[in-house]
Design a protein around this motif. Structure first.
Motif, short mmCIF file in Angstrom:
data_model
loop_
_atom_site.label_atom_id
_atom_site.label_comp_id
_atom_site.label_asym_id
_atom_site.label_seq_id
_atom_site.Cartn_x
_atom_site.Cartn_y
_atom_site.Cartn_z
N VAL A 7 -9.11 3.06 10.01
CA VAL A 7 -7.70 2.99 10.37
C VAL A 7 -7.03 1.77 9.73
CG1 VAL A 7 -7.80 1.72 12.56
CG2 VAL A 7 -6.08 3.49 12.24
N GLY A 8 -7.78 0.69 9.53
CA GLY A 8 -7.25 -0.51 8.90
C GLY A 8 -7.31 -0.48 7.39
N LYS A 9 -7.85 0.61 6.84
CA LYS A 9 -7.97 0.81 5.39
C LYS A 9 -8.80 -0.29 4.72
CE LYS A 9 -3.76 3.51 4.91
NZ LYS A 9 -2.58 3.78 4.11
N LEU A 10 -9.81 -0.80 5.42
CA LEU A 10 -10.67 -1.83 4.84
C LEU A 10 -11.75 -1.18 4.00
CD1 LEU A 10 -11.14 -4.29 7.83
CD2 LEU A 10 -9.43 -4.34 6.02
N TRP A 50 -6.93 -7.63 6.32
CA TRP A 50 -6.18 -6.81 5.36
C TRP A 50 -7.05 -6.41 4.17
CZ3 TRP A 50 -1.24 -4.98 5.59
CH2 TRP A 50 -0.36 -5.58 6.50
N ASP A 51 -6.88 -5.19 3.72
CA ASP A 51 -7.30 -4.82 2.38
C ASP A 51 -6.31 -5.50 1.45
OD1 ASP A 51 -8.63 -2.73 0.40
OD2 ASP A 51 -6.45 -2.72 0.06
N PRO A 52 -6.77 -6.19 0.38
CA PRO A 52 -5.83 -6.92 -0.48
C PRO A 52 -4.70 -6.07 -1.07
CG PRO A 52 -8.07 -7.59 -0.95
CD PRO A 52 -8.16 -6.41 -0.01
N GLU A 53 -4.99 -4.83 -1.44
CA GLU A 53 -3.95 -3.97 -2.00
C GLU A 53 -2.91 -3.60 -0.93
OE1 GLU A 53 -5.87 -0.62 -3.82
OE2 GLU A 53 -6.93 -1.88 -5.26
N GLU A 54 -3.37 -3.34 0.28
CA GLU A 54 -2.45 -3.02 1.38
C GLU A 54 -1.59 -4.24 1.71
OE1 GLU A 54 -1.90 -0.04 3.08
OE2 GLU A 54 -3.16 0.82 1.52
N CYS A 77 1.73 -3.96 12.43
CA CYS A 77 2.15 -3.82 11.03
C CYS A 77 1.18 -2.96 10.22
CB CYS A 77 2.35 -5.19 10.38
SG CYS A 77 0.90 -6.22 10.40
N GLY A 78 0.10 -2.46 10.84
CA GLY A 78 -0.78 -1.51 10.17
C GLY A 78 -2.13 -2.07 9.75
#
Length: 151
Positions: free
Chosen positions: A96-99, A115-119, A36-37
């Motif tokens: 890649v996980g946008k953290l 997860w990054d909270p915004e993502e 899921c990214g």
């Protein structure tokens, strides 16, 4: 692996996990890109079962080949906790996980999603559309990695 925890990732990529999640992940675990990214942390036993399952599929199965490419190109399988109960997430995986700084640790049964909270908010709002967009983005990234491999 259940529940959601708020965490902070420091400048060195170290992330503090709750005691419950540490105990259930075990001493050594795998962190990889999730379908899921986000990133996902798996107990080593679960990771090894996934690996064996994918390895048993036919080499000409295009769907498994693409998934293997994404899963294995963006994975670390010897992640451990330091004496302060932190695990270091590599820069490659953080990117890649946008953290960034704040991280949500979301228990999903056999894994913990990072997860990054915004993502995460965008994923919850858009669902399948978010996953499709991330999959395309990640496939492009995986192809760039493969293209750089020596032949």
């Amino acid at each position: 692996l259940i529940g959601t925890d708020d965490a902070i990732i420091d400048d060195k990529g170290r992330l503090l996990f709750s005691k419950q999640k540490r105990e259930r992940l075990g001493d050594t675990f795998a962190v990889t890109l999730c379908e899921c990214g986000c990133l996902a942390a798996y107990p080593l036993e679960t990771w090894n079962r996934m690996w064996m399952g994918l390895s048993s599929r036919g080499p000409l199965d295009p769907s498994s080949l693409r998934y293997e490419e994404l899963l294995y190109n963006f994975a670390d399988d010897e992640v451990k906790f330091d004496p302060q109960n932190r695990a270091t997430i590599s820069k490659r995986l953080r990117d890649v996980g946008k953290l960034k700084k704040a991280v949500l640790l979301v228990g999903r049964g056999r894994r913990v999603e990072l997860w990054d909270p915004e993502e995460r908010a965008e994923y919850l709002a858009k669902g399948d559309d978010y996953e499709a967009a991330r999959r395309e983005e990640l496939q492009r990234a995986a192809l760039q990695v493969v293209e750089k491999w020596p032949r």
